[in-house]
Enzyme design. Structure first.
Site, PDB file in Angstrom:
ATOM      1  N   HIS A 250      31.917  29.713  37.781  1.00  0.00           N
ATOM      2  CA  HIS A 250      31.856  31.173  37.848  1.00  0.00           C
ATOM      3  C   HIS A 250      32.342  31.805  36.553  1.00  0.00           C
ATOM      4  CE1 HIS A 250      31.157  30.793  42.091  1.00  0.00           C
ATOM      5  NE2 HIS A 250      32.311  30.179  42.285  1.00  0.00           N
TER       6      HIS A 250
ATOM      7  N   HIS B 180      40.983  34.491  32.665  1.00  0.00           N
ATOM      8  CA  HIS B 180      39.558  34.130  32.665  1.00  0.00           C
ATOM      9  C   HIS B 180      38.745  35.324  32.169  1.00  0.00           C
ATOM     10  CE1 HIS B 180      40.262  36.054  36.607  1.00  0.00           C
ATOM     11  NE2 HIS B 180      39.119  36.652  36.308  1.00  0.00           N
TER      12      HIS B 180
ATOM     13  N   HIS C  65      34.870  37.692  32.074  1.00  0.00           N
ATOM     14  CA  HIS C  65      33.600  38.132  32.670  1.00  0.00           C
ATOM     15  C   HIS C  65      32.744  38.607  31.499  1.00  0.00           C
ATOM     16  CE1 HIS C  65      35.335  38.176  36.776  1.00  0.00           C
ATOM     17  NE2 HIS C  65      36.449  38.478  36.130  1.00  0.00           N
TER      18      HIS C  65
ATOM     19  N   GLU D 263      33.572  44.131  33.842  1.00  0.00           N
ATOM     20  CA  GLU D 263      33.561  44.505  35.261  1.00  0.00           C
ATOM     21  C   GLU D 263      33.876  45.992  35.375  1.00  0.00           C
ATOM     22  OE1 GLU D 263      35.720  41.337  37.589  1.00  0.00           O
ATOM     23  OE2 GLU D 263      33.593  41.030  38.041  1.00  0.00           O
TER      24      GLU D 263
ATOM     25  N   HIS E 146      40.725  38.920  32.333  1.00  0.00           N
ATOM     26  CA  HIS E 146      41.717  39.202  33.369  1.00  0.00           C
ATOM     27  C   HIS E 146      42.869  38.219  33.251  1.00  0.00           C
ATOM     28  CE1 HIS E 146      38.346  41.190  35.936  1.00  0.00           C
ATOM     29  NE2 HIS E 146      38.890  42.028  35.070  1.00  0.00           N
TER      30      HIS E 146
ATOM     31  N   THR F 200      38.087  40.564  42.170  1.00  0.00           N
ATOM     32  CA  THR F 200      36.664  40.901  42.009  1.00  0.00           C
ATOM     33  C   THR F 200      35.751  39.741  42.386  1.00  0.00           C
ATOM     34  OG1 THR F 200      36.598  40.270  39.676  1.00  0.00           O
ATOM     35  CG2 THR F 200      37.229  42.557  40.160  1.00  0.00           C
TER      36      THR F 200
HETATM   37 ZN   LIG Z   1      38.282  38.394  36.921  1.00  0.00          ZN
END
Ligand SMILES: [Zn+2]
Ligand SMILES: *[C@@H]1O[C@H](CO)[C@@H](O)[C@H](O)[C@H]1NC(C)=O
Length: 305
Positions: A89, A116, A118, A128, A141, A224
């Protein structure tokens, strides 16, 4: 949407009910019929809650709150040798909890457990959170838990158990060398399950500079990703970190899941509902503005004489 529709159609025709877990919309394929964000409610009920993340932050509507003073960062300057993992992910770096944040109306000290990212596709929109509808190319994050807890799972039982720092990125012409340890490791973790050692780095080097940290947005939200637990105190820094377009592009070009490049790894914007977004309200006054103001004051005082 086309692929999704066809696969759902075939799946229902053939009465296949195959559960491949949750995924982002871009990760759905006929071979991997995973639950896309609009179906996460079926994965975890919280994903349909009223205090979900991410959100779009409308700066005209934020509540300025002068008690949101700068956070205190402890252990953020310590060098560490972490390892980075592709979990299908995102890419994630585990931390041992020795870096701690407090202050800024946090009710306790919160220790950093992992960070991590996004991202989008080739440096395109991928954050995000968005600010006034603007999406940034990437978002990091840093996940912290209240000091008294041992694991993120334990902290998620507490409605204010988790504090996440959201850091946005902007592209520029120059490489940001502070990110080299992470960027260089990406090629070693192309596939889910791959882990690689990171060169030594500090968390301090990855986040906005000391003075740029005092402008942030604060609201109560959720994870999220499933289980979307509503136990997160969000701090989203207003000032982005600069990375080159080439550096940003490497995330979507080097990382894969099921042989497909990992792109657009973000959850869509969630409704704010009756929540408030607070702003730390300590703008840096640009030097040019101060010059104009002081010139005006000098002129004014000269007139009085
Ligand atoms: Zn995150
Ligand atoms: C990365 O994962 C892939 C797929 O599971 C595997 O074939 C490969 O050997 C792994 N590479 C490393 C360096 O572990």
């Amino acid at each position: 949407m086309g692929t999704l529709y066809l696969c759902v159609l075939f799946a229902s025709l053939l009465r296949i009910t195959q559960c491949a877990g949750w995924c982002y919309k871009s990760q759905f394929s006929c071979e991997n019929k995973c639950s896309v964000p609009s179906q996460w409610l079926g994965v975890a009920q919280s994903c349909g809650g009223k205090s979900q993340s991410p959100i779009n932050i409308i700066t005209k509507k934020v509540t300025i709150r002068s008690t949101l003073t700068p956070l205190k960062f402890n252990g953020y300057q310590d060098l560490f040798h972490g390892s980075i993992t592709n979990n299908g992910h995102t890419v994630k770096v585990g931390l041992n909890g020795s870096a701690v944040i407090s202050g800024g109306e946090l009710e306790a000290s919160y220790k950093a457990m992992e960070f991590h990212f996004h991202w989008g596709k080739k440096g395109g929109p991928g954050s995000e959170h968005s600010i006034d509808g603007e999406k940034y190319p990437m978002e990091m994050h840093i996940v912290h838990i209240k000091d008294k807890y041992k694991t993120v799972a334990e902290a998620l039982q507490d409605p204010s158990g988790v504090a996440v720092l959201g850091i946005l990125y902007k592209d520029t012409g120059n490489n940001n060398q502070k990110y080299d340890p992470i960027i260089k490791a990406l090629a070693n973790v192309r596939h889910p399950g791959n882990t690689s050692a990171l060169g030594s780095l500090t968390l301090d080097a990855l986040i906005p500079t000391l003075e740029a940290r005092s402008q942030y947005f604060r609201y109560m939200g959720s994870l999220t990703t499933p289980n979307c637990t509503e136990a997160v105190i969000w701090t989203v820094f207003e000032n982005p970190i600069l990375l080159s377009k080439a550096q940003l592009s490497l995330f979507s070009e080097l990382l894969f899941r099921n042989g497909m490049p990992m792109v657009d790894t973000f959850r869509p914007i969630q409704p704010l509902n009756d929540r408030k977004v607070f702003y730390s309200g300590s703008h840096i006054v640009p030097v040019s503005t101060m010059l104009v103001v002081s010139t005006a004051l000098i002129t004014f005082s000269n007139l009085l004489e």
